[in-house]
Design a protein around this motif. Structure first.
Motif, PDB file in Angstrom:
ATOM      1  N   ILE A 185       0.838  -1.203   0.000  1.00 14.28           N
ATOM      2  CA  ILE A 185       0.000   0.000   0.000  1.00 14.28           C
ATOM      3  C   ILE A 185       0.873   1.253   0.000  1.00 14.28           C
ATOM      4  CG2 ILE A 185      -1.843   1.244   1.194  1.00 14.28           C
ATOM      5  CD1 ILE A 185      -2.406  -1.687  -0.082  1.00 14.28           C
ATOM      6  N   ASP A 186       1.951   1.257   0.788  1.00 10.52           N
ATOM      7  CA  ASP A 186       2.835   2.423   0.821  1.00 10.52           C
ATOM      8  C   ASP A 186       3.522   2.646  -0.527  1.00 10.52           C
ATOM      9  OD1 ASP A 186       2.252   3.194   3.446  1.00 10.52           O
ATOM     10  OD2 ASP A 186       3.699   1.766   4.251  1.00 10.52           O
ATOM     11  N   GLN A 187       3.878   1.568  -1.208  1.00  9.33           N
ATOM     12  CA  GLN A 187       4.450   1.704  -2.545  1.00  9.33           C
ATOM     13  C   GLN A 187       3.411   2.271  -3.509  1.00  9.33           C
ATOM     14  OE1 GLN A 187       5.801  -2.277  -3.363  1.00  9.33           O
ATOM     15  NE2 GLN A 187       7.616  -2.058  -2.075  1.00  9.33           N
ATOM     16  N   TRP A 188       2.163   1.808  -3.387  1.00 10.96           N
ATOM     17  CA  TRP A 188       1.093   2.333  -4.236  1.00 10.96           C
ATOM     18  C   TRP A 188       0.918   3.836  -4.027  1.00 10.96           C
ATOM     19  CZ3 TRP A 188      -1.807   2.565  -8.291  1.00 10.96           C
ATOM     20  CH2 TRP A 188      -2.922   3.413  -8.304  1.00 10.96           C
ATOM     21  N   ILE A 189       0.931   4.270  -2.788  1.00 11.47           N
ATOM     22  CA  ILE A 189       0.727   5.692  -2.489  1.00 11.47           C
ATOM     23  C   ILE A 189       1.792   6.536  -3.183  1.00 11.47           C
ATOM     24  CG2 ILE A 189       0.799   7.422  -0.634  1.00 11.47           C
ATOM     25  CD1 ILE A 189      -0.611   5.263   1.137  1.00 11.47           C
ATOM     26  N   LEU A 190       3.054   6.114  -3.113  1.00  7.58           N
ATOM     27  CA  LEU A 190       4.100   6.871  -3.798  1.00  7.58           C
ATOM     28  C   LEU A 190       3.947   6.788  -5.311  1.00  7.58           C
ATOM     29  CD1 LEU A 190       7.400   6.338  -1.785  1.00  7.58           C
ATOM     30  CD2 LEU A 190       5.668   8.098  -1.543  1.00  7.58           C
ATOM     31  N   LEU A 191       3.634   5.596  -5.821  1.00  7.66           N
ATOM     32  CA  LEU A 191       3.432   5.435  -7.257  1.00  7.66           C
ATOM     33  C   LEU A 191       2.320   6.353  -7.760  1.00  7.66           C
ATOM     34  CD1 LEU A 191       4.820   3.316  -9.241  1.00  7.66           C
ATOM     35  CD2 LEU A 191       2.622   2.174  -9.207  1.00  7.66           C
ATOM     36  N   LYS A 192       1.236   6.421  -7.003  1.00  4.04           N
ATOM     37  CA  LYS A 192       0.103   7.284  -7.363  1.00  4.04           C
ATOM     38  C   LYS A 192       0.518   8.746  -7.372  1.00  4.04           C
ATOM     39  CE  LYS A 192      -4.515   8.409  -7.276  1.00  4.04           C
ATOM     40  NZ  LYS A 192      -4.693   9.163  -8.518  1.00  4.04           N
ATOM     41  N   ARG A 193       1.225   9.163  -6.351  1.00  5.13           N
ATOM     42  CA  ARG A 193       1.646  10.569  -6.255  1.00  5.13           C
ATOM     43  C   ARG A 193       2.601  10.929  -7.389  1.00  5.13           C
ATOM     44  NH1 ARG A 193       1.536  15.006  -6.733  1.00  5.13           N
ATOM     45  NH2 ARG A 193       2.249  16.619  -5.331  1.00  5.13           N
ATOM     46  N   ILE A 194       3.512  10.015  -7.732  1.00  4.23           N
ATOM     47  CA  ILE A 194       4.439  10.253  -8.842  1.00  4.23           C
ATOM     48  C   ILE A 194       3.664  10.338 -10.148  1.00  4.23           C
ATOM     49  CG2 ILE A 194       6.373   9.287 -10.155  1.00  4.23           C
ATOM     50  CD1 ILE A 194       7.232   7.955  -7.414  1.00  4.23           C
ATOM     51  N   ALA A 195       2.683   9.464 -10.330  1.00  2.00           N
ATOM     52  CA  ALA A 195       1.870   9.470 -11.551  1.00  2.00           C
ATOM     53  C   ALA A 195       1.106  10.783 -11.715  1.00  2.00           C
ATOM     54  CB  ALA A 195       0.896   8.289 -11.543  1.00  2.00           C
ATOM     55  N   GLU A 196       0.772  11.425 -10.615  1.00  4.04           N
ATOM     56  CA  GLU A 196       0.014  12.687 -10.659  1.00  4.04           C
ATOM     57  C   GLU A 196       0.901  13.901 -10.919  1.00  4.04           C
ATOM     58  OE1 GLU A 196      -3.522  11.474  -7.504  1.00  4.04           O
ATOM     59  OE2 GLU A 196      -1.804  12.637  -6.775  1.00  4.04           O
ATOM     60  N   SER A 197       2.217  13.701 -10.964  1.00  8.89           N
ATOM     61  CA  SER A 197       3.157  14.821 -11.055  1.00  8.89           C
ATOM     62  C   SER A 197       3.954  14.771 -12.347  1.00  8.89           C
ATOM     63  CB  SER A 197       4.148  14.760  -9.895  1.00  8.89           C
ATOM     64  OG  SER A 197       3.480  14.692  -8.674  1.00  8.89           O
ATOM     65  N   THR A 198       4.298  15.937 -12.845  1.00 10.10           N
ATOM     66  CA  THR A 198       5.227  15.976 -13.973  1.00 10.10           C
ATOM     67  C   THR A 198       6.657  15.977 -13.466  1.00 10.10           C
ATOM     68  OG1 THR A 198       5.026  18.385 -14.041  1.00 10.10           O
ATOM     69  CG2 THR A 198       3.632  17.118 -15.546  1.00 10.10           C
ATOM     70  N   GLU A 199       6.877  16.634 -12.347  1.00  6.68           N
ATOM     71  CA  GLU A 199       8.181  16.637 -11.692  1.00  6.68           C
ATOM     72  C   GLU A 199       7.950  16.619 -10.194  1.00  6.68           C
ATOM     73  OE1 GLU A 199      10.265  20.172 -12.819  1.00  6.68           O
ATOM     74  OE2 GLU A 199      11.103  19.223 -14.594  1.00  6.68           O
ATOM     75  N   ILE A 200       8.608  15.703  -9.514  1.00  8.53           N
ATOM     76  CA  ILE A 200       8.473  15.677  -8.051  1.00  8.53           C
ATOM     77  C   ILE A 200       9.781  15.179  -7.446  1.00  8.53           C
ATOM     78  CG2 ILE A 200       7.437  13.363  -7.938  1.00  8.53           C
ATOM     79  CD1 ILE A 200       5.606  14.644  -5.653  1.00  8.53           C
ATOM     80  N   SER A 201      10.219  15.864  -6.419  1.00 11.38           N
ATOM     81  CA  SER A 201      11.436  15.470  -5.720  1.00 11.38           C
ATOM     82  C   SER A 201      11.079  14.516  -4.584  1.00 11.38           C
ATOM     83  CB  SER A 201      12.143  16.703  -5.158  1.00 11.38           C
ATOM     84  OG  SER A 201      11.390  17.253  -4.080  1.00 11.38           O
ATOM     85  N   GLN A 202      12.101  13.899  -4.034  1.00 13.31           N
ATOM     86  CA  GLN A 202      11.881  13.004  -2.905  1.00 13.31           C
ATOM     87  C   GLN A 202      11.323  13.773  -1.713  1.00 13.31           C
ATOM     88  OE1 GLN A 202      14.918  10.118  -2.190  1.00 13.31           O
ATOM     89  NE2 GLN A 202      14.488  10.063  -0.003  1.00 13.31           N
ATOM     90  N   THR A 203      11.806  14.976  -1.499  1.00 10.04           N
ATOM     91  CA  THR A 203      11.303  15.810  -0.390  1.00 10.04           C
ATOM     92  C   THR A 203       9.828  16.113  -0.584  1.00 10.04           C
ATOM     93  OG1 THR A 203      13.488  16.781  -0.087  1.00 10.04           O
ATOM     94  CG2 THR A 203      11.617  17.990   0.830  1.00 10.04           C
ATOM     95  N   GLU A 204       9.450  16.478  -1.801  1.00  7.22           N
ATOM     96  CA  GLU A 204       8.043  16.767  -2.092  1.00  7.22           C
ATOM     97  C   GLU A 204       7.183  15.516  -1.924  1.00  7.22           C
ATOM     98  OE1 GLU A 204       8.645  20.339  -5.372  1.00  7.22           O
ATOM     99  OE2 GLU A 204       8.884  18.239  -5.992  1.00  7.22           O
ATOM    100  N   LEU A 205       7.713  14.367  -2.308  1.00  6.53           N
ATOM    101  CA  LEU A 205       6.985  13.106  -2.097  1.00  6.53           C
ATOM    102  C   LEU A 205       6.742  12.865  -0.618  1.00  6.53           C
ATOM    103  CD1 LEU A 205       8.532  10.431  -4.491  1.00  6.53           C
ATOM    104  CD2 LEU A 205       6.123  11.007  -4.248  1.00  6.53           C
TER     105      LEU A 205
END
Length: 145
Positions: free
Chosen positions: A38-58
């Protein structure tokens, strides 16, 4: 406000719902050959919603500790679902992106996640759901002061 029985405490009820949603998600992912937690899904989803995202922003946008995000990203990168791309002009910074395999996995998992979300709010009207969202936002804001 007076003390209440645990089964009537709002925070307890929210935690109970979230734990059940996690259980169902884990079972659904396993049954549908979706190799994610589930935690991997949450990050995958957030990355999919972004054009550019840093680890800090994640970390900030998913309410996860930076060390946890690093660990999860390392796993997702080893599995070939995400890649880290350097930011030009800053050797210490990078943006995280889905690979084509990550995008395919996201698209495979999304309908199952949507089904779980819909199952959880079955029988609730649109106005009830909007009121529920508003109440949760207000609770968060009250605790943020």
């Amino acid at each position: 406000m007076r003390d209440e029985q645990l089964q009537n405490v709002y925070y307890y009820l929210m935690e109970r719902v979230m734990r059940r949603a996690r259980e169902i998600s884990k079972q659904t992912f396993a049954a549908n050959d979706i190799p994610l937690t589930i935690d991997q899904w949450i990050l995958l989803k957030r990355i999919a919603e972004s054009t550019e995202i840093s680890q800090t922003e994640l970390s900030e946008s998913t309410f996860k500790e930076p060390a946890s995000v690093t660990r999860i990203l390392d796993i997702l990168q080893r599995k070939g679902f995400v890649e880290r791309r350097p930011v030009s002009g800053d050797r210490r910074k990078y943006h995280v992106h889905l690979t084509s395999e990550g995008q395919q996995l996201y698209e495979k998992a999304l309908p199952h996640v949507v089904d779980i979300r819909e199952q959880g709010v079955e029988g609730m009207s649109g106005s009830e759901l909007e009121q529920f969202r508003d109440l949760l936002r207000r609770m968060y804001e009250n605790l943020s002061d």
